[in-house]
Design a protein around this motif. Structure first.
Motif, short mmCIF file in Angstrom:
data_model
loop_
_atom_site.label_atom_id
_atom_site.label_comp_id
_atom_site.label_asym_id
_atom_site.label_seq_id
_atom_site.Cartn_x
_atom_site.Cartn_y
_atom_site.Cartn_z
N ASN A 139 -24.52 -31.54 14.32
CA ASN A 139 -23.58 -30.66 15.02
C ASN A 139 -22.39 -30.39 14.12
O ASN A 139 -21.89 -31.29 13.44
CB ASN A 139 -23.11 -31.30 16.33
CG ASN A 139 -24.22 -31.38 17.36
OD1 ASN A 139 -24.98 -30.43 17.54
ND2 ASN A 139 -24.34 -32.52 18.04
N SER A 141 -18.55 -28.17 13.69
CA SER A 141 -17.45 -27.48 14.36
C SER A 141 -16.57 -26.78 13.33
O SER A 141 -16.17 -27.40 12.33
CB SER A 141 -16.60 -28.46 15.17
OG SER A 141 -17.30 -28.92 16.31
N TYR A 143 -12.91 -24.99 12.79
CA TYR A 143 -11.56 -24.99 13.36
C TYR A 143 -10.76 -23.85 12.72
O TYR A 143 -10.63 -23.79 11.49
CB TYR A 143 -10.86 -26.32 13.13
CG TYR A 143 -11.47 -27.46 13.91
CD1 TYR A 143 -11.01 -27.77 15.19
CD2 TYR A 143 -12.52 -28.22 13.38
CE1 TYR A 143 -11.59 -28.81 15.92
CE2 TYR A 143 -13.09 -29.26 14.10
CZ TYR A 143 -12.62 -29.54 15.37
OH TYR A 143 -13.18 -30.58 16.09
N GLU A 174 -11.51 -24.49 18.48
CA GLU A 174 -12.72 -25.07 17.89
C GLU A 174 -13.92 -24.20 18.24
O GLU A 174 -14.08 -23.77 19.39
CB GLU A 174 -12.94 -26.49 18.43
CG GLU A 174 -14.24 -27.12 17.93
CD GLU A 174 -14.53 -28.47 18.60
OE1 GLU A 174 -15.54 -29.10 18.24
OE2 GLU A 174 -13.74 -28.86 19.49
N PRO A 176 -17.71 -24.86 18.20
CA PRO A 176 -18.82 -25.80 17.96
C PRO A 176 -20.13 -25.05 17.71
O PRO A 176 -20.43 -24.06 18.37
CB PRO A 176 -18.88 -26.60 19.26
CG PRO A 176 -18.30 -25.69 20.30
CD PRO A 176 -17.28 -24.83 19.60
#
Length: 289
Positions: A139, A141, A143, A174, A176
């Protein structure tokens, strides 16, 4: 025979209405922009609208109001109008649609085209966690941060269609993503915005590398400029040919049925005449005897 004529009459009326309706329903045009849907402030933009080969006039609408009119130009078999915006500003950024006229009929509007003006605010920063190199299945993310507060952020992957991810926030949001695959490989940028059509400077690019999976690679998609309007026009002509063929078949069936009916009537009349002759012959013979 009467029922056949009635049925054929109804068929002819139905087919004529279908053809008439087909002629009145012009296919909607295709609209696109160059160099992209995102235009830096002060740079020129070109909007293209493509209708059927018979189109004689185009109109461009901006936020629901008539903006420009243009006569078409032929590009091979394609009929295209080009609208020029000399300098993009927040006043020219927004949603565009176009229509075209063929003879006395106007088409339905095209799909919406959202033009965005960029380089209006400060530059955001983009980072990725756990890092720019990850393994397939992890996973990730992104930013996006903008120190001067905004209310919306957009994340774009280079080479993708103009449907960016967006999140609401003041100074940081964020994005994701995951579990990632090699399809997520690529270069990403983010923007800050106060509305959907006025964006900040782009962030510095962040390149995401995904390892651990092999996939087939396909060539990049071409810009959305296919000759779909010509395809629609060809389909309309094909439908008209099919309808004309059905009418011809119906007429041939009618003629064949009429011929058979006349032949049976003639045979019946000939049979009745022969019987009458034989009856008169027998009567005359009895009288002679």
């Amino acid at each position: 025979m009467t029922s056949t004529l009635t049925a054929l009459l109804y068929l002819g009326l139905f087919l004529s209405r279908t053809v008439s309706t087909e002629k009145q329903n012009l296919s909607k045009p295709i609209i696109w922009a160059k160099p992209d849907f995102m235009i830096p402030k002060g740079k020129q933009a070109l909007i293209f609208c493509q209708g059927t080969p018979e189109a004689v006039n185009y109109q461009l609408y901006f936020e629901g109001h008539l903006f420009l009119q243009q006569s078409p130009k032929q590009h091979g078999r394609r009929n295209i109008a080009m609208f020029h915006i000399p300098a993009m500003t927040p006043l020219t950024a927004g949603q565009y649609k176009c229509i075209y006229r063929s003879k006395k009929l106007w088409s339905n509007p095209s799909d919406p085209l959202d033009l965005v003006v960029t380089e209006l605010y400060d530059t955001p920063t983009l980072s990725v966690h756990p890092g720019p190199e990850v393994t397939s299945g992890e996973n990730v993310s992104f930013y996006c941060r903008l120190d001067t507060a905004t209310n919306k952020f957009f994340l774009l992957k280079e080479g993708r269609s103009p449907h960016p991810q967006h999140r609401y926030g003041n100074t940081q949001v964020e994005f994701p993503i995951g579990p990632v695959t090699t399809a997520h490989r690529g270069t990403y940028r983010c923007f800050g915005s106060y509305n959907n059509h006025a964006w900040s400077f782009p962030s510095e690019p962040v390149k995401l590398q995904v390892t651990g999976e092999e996939t087939l690679r396909f060539p990049p998609l071409c810009p959305l400029t296919p000759d779909l309007a010509s395809w629609d026009h060809t389909a309309q002509n094909l439908l008209r040919i099919i309808l004309a063929f059905l009418v011809l078949v119906a007429l041939m069936c009618l003629l064949a049925e009429d011929w058979l009916w006349r032949k049976r009537a003639q045979e019946k009349a000939n049979g009745a005449s022969s019987q009458e002759c034989r009856r008169r012959f027998r009567t005359q013979r009895r009288l002679n005897e």
